[in-house]
Design an enzyme around this catalytic site. Sequence first.
Site, short mmCIF file in Angstrom:
data_model
loop_
_atom_site.label_atom_id
_atom_site.label_comp_id
_atom_site.label_asym_id
_atom_site.label_seq_id
_atom_site.Cartn_x
_atom_site.Cartn_y
_atom_site.Cartn_z
N HIS A 42 0.84 -1.20 0.00
CA HIS A 42 0.00 0.00 0.00
C HIS A 42 0.88 1.26 0.00
O HIS A 42 0.62 2.21 -0.74
CB HIS A 42 -0.86 0.07 1.28
CG HIS A 42 -1.91 -1.00 1.40
ND1 HIS A 42 -2.12 -1.69 2.57
CD2 HIS A 42 -2.84 -1.45 0.52
CE1 HIS A 42 -3.13 -2.54 2.41
NE2 HIS A 42 -3.58 -2.42 1.16
N SER A 71 -3.12 -7.36 3.40
CA SER A 71 -3.39 -7.19 4.84
C SER A 71 -3.82 -8.52 5.45
O SER A 71 -3.44 -8.85 6.57
CB SER A 71 -4.48 -6.15 5.06
OG SER A 71 -4.08 -4.91 4.54
N ARG A 91 -2.44 -6.40 -7.97
CA ARG A 91 -1.35 -7.36 -7.79
C ARG A 91 -1.48 -8.52 -8.77
O ARG A 91 -0.51 -8.95 -9.37
CB ARG A 91 -1.36 -7.93 -6.36
CG ARG A 91 -0.98 -6.93 -5.30
CD ARG A 91 -1.41 -7.40 -3.95
NE ARG A 91 -2.86 -7.63 -3.94
CZ ARG A 91 -3.59 -7.82 -2.87
NH1 ARG A 91 -3.02 -7.86 -1.70
NH2 ARG A 91 -4.88 -7.99 -2.96
N LYS A 127 -16.92 -5.66 8.47
CA LYS A 127 -15.71 -6.41 8.10
C LYS A 127 -14.93 -6.88 9.32
O LYS A 127 -13.91 -7.55 9.19
CB LYS A 127 -14.80 -5.53 7.23
CG LYS A 127 -15.22 -5.47 5.76
CD LYS A 127 -14.07 -5.03 4.87
CE LYS A 127 -14.39 -5.26 3.41
NZ LYS A 127 -13.26 -4.93 2.53
O1 PNS Z 1 -8.96 -2.76 1.01
P1 PNS Z 1 -10.31 -3.23 0.51
O2 PNS Z 1 -11.11 -3.83 1.63
O3 PNS Z 1 -10.19 -4.13 -0.67
O4 PNS Z 1 -11.07 -1.90 0.02
C1 PNS Z 1 -12.38 -1.97 -0.50
C2 PNS Z 1 -12.97 -0.58 -0.67
C3 PNS Z 1 -12.91 0.21 0.62
C4 PNS Z 1 -12.21 0.17 -1.73
C5 PNS Z 1 -14.46 -0.79 -1.12
O5 PNS Z 1 -15.05 -1.71 -0.25
C6 PNS Z 1 -15.27 0.49 -1.11
O6 PNS Z 1 -15.07 1.35 -1.93
N1 PNS Z 1 -16.19 0.59 -0.13
C7 PNS Z 1 -17.02 1.75 0.04
C8 PNS Z 1 -18.49 1.41 -0.27
C9 PNS Z 1 -18.76 1.56 -1.76
O7 PNS Z 1 -18.59 2.63 -2.32
N2 PNS Z 1 -19.20 0.47 -2.38
C10 PNS Z 1 -19.48 0.48 -3.81
C11 PNS Z 1 -18.24 0.30 -4.64
S1 PNS Z 1 -17.55 -1.29 -4.40
#
Ligand code: PNS
Length: 157
Positions: free
Chosen positions: A17, A128, A90, A41
Site C-alpha cells: 500500500h 493485509s 497485484r 468487516k
Molecule cells: O482494502 P479493501 O477492503 O479491498 O477496500 C475496499 C474498498 C474500501 C475500496 C471498497 O469496499 C469500497 O469502496 N467501499 C465503500 C463502499 C462503496 O462505495 N461500495 C461500492 C463500490 S464497491
Amino acid sequence: MRIAVYPGSFDPVTNGHLDIIRRAAKLYDRVVVGVLNNASKSPVFTAQERKEMIDSQTKDIENVSCDIFSGLLVDFAKQQKASVIIKGLRTVADFEYEFQMALLNKALDPEFETVFMMTDSKFSYISSSMVKEVAKYHGELDGLVPAEIIDKIRTKF
Ligand code: PNS
C-alpha cells in the site's frame, strides 16, 4: 489541482500500500488515503488506529493526507474534490474484482476515473489478510509492513 483518492480497509497498511501511495503522490497534486470504517468487516484495528498508522508512515510526503470514511466511495471522493480513484493491482484475480468495482463506481458517478497502478513485483504477494495470518501464527513480518507497524500488530495477536 488534480486530487486522487486511494481507498481501502488498510487493516493494517502494508509495504505494498505504502509503495502505491508514494508513487501516486508523484502523479497527483494531492492524494487522500481513504480508510473505510466498516464494522461488518470486523477489522483487527479500529479506523482511528488504521489512520494513525498511515499518518505516521506518510508524514514525510507533503501532498498525502488520510481520512476515515463510511458510506459510498464516490461520495467520499466528491467530498474530497477528487477526480481520480486509485486502485492497486497485484494479480489477475485483483483485476476481476477491481474491474467490477470500477464499473459500479462509474455507474454511480461518471465524474470519476479509476486509475489502476501495478504493484511493484516485490510486493505482489503481500496483502493485509496475509499479514494477519502470518501474525496469528507468530511468523516473520519483516518486509511485509514497516517496523513500527510490526510492533502494533504483535500487540493484537
Ligand atoms: O482494502 P479493501 O477492503 O479491498 O477496500 C475496499 C474498498 C474500501 C475500496 C471498497 O469496499 C469500497 O469502496 N467501499 C465503500 C463502499 C462503496 O462505495 N461500495 C461500492 C463500490 S464497491
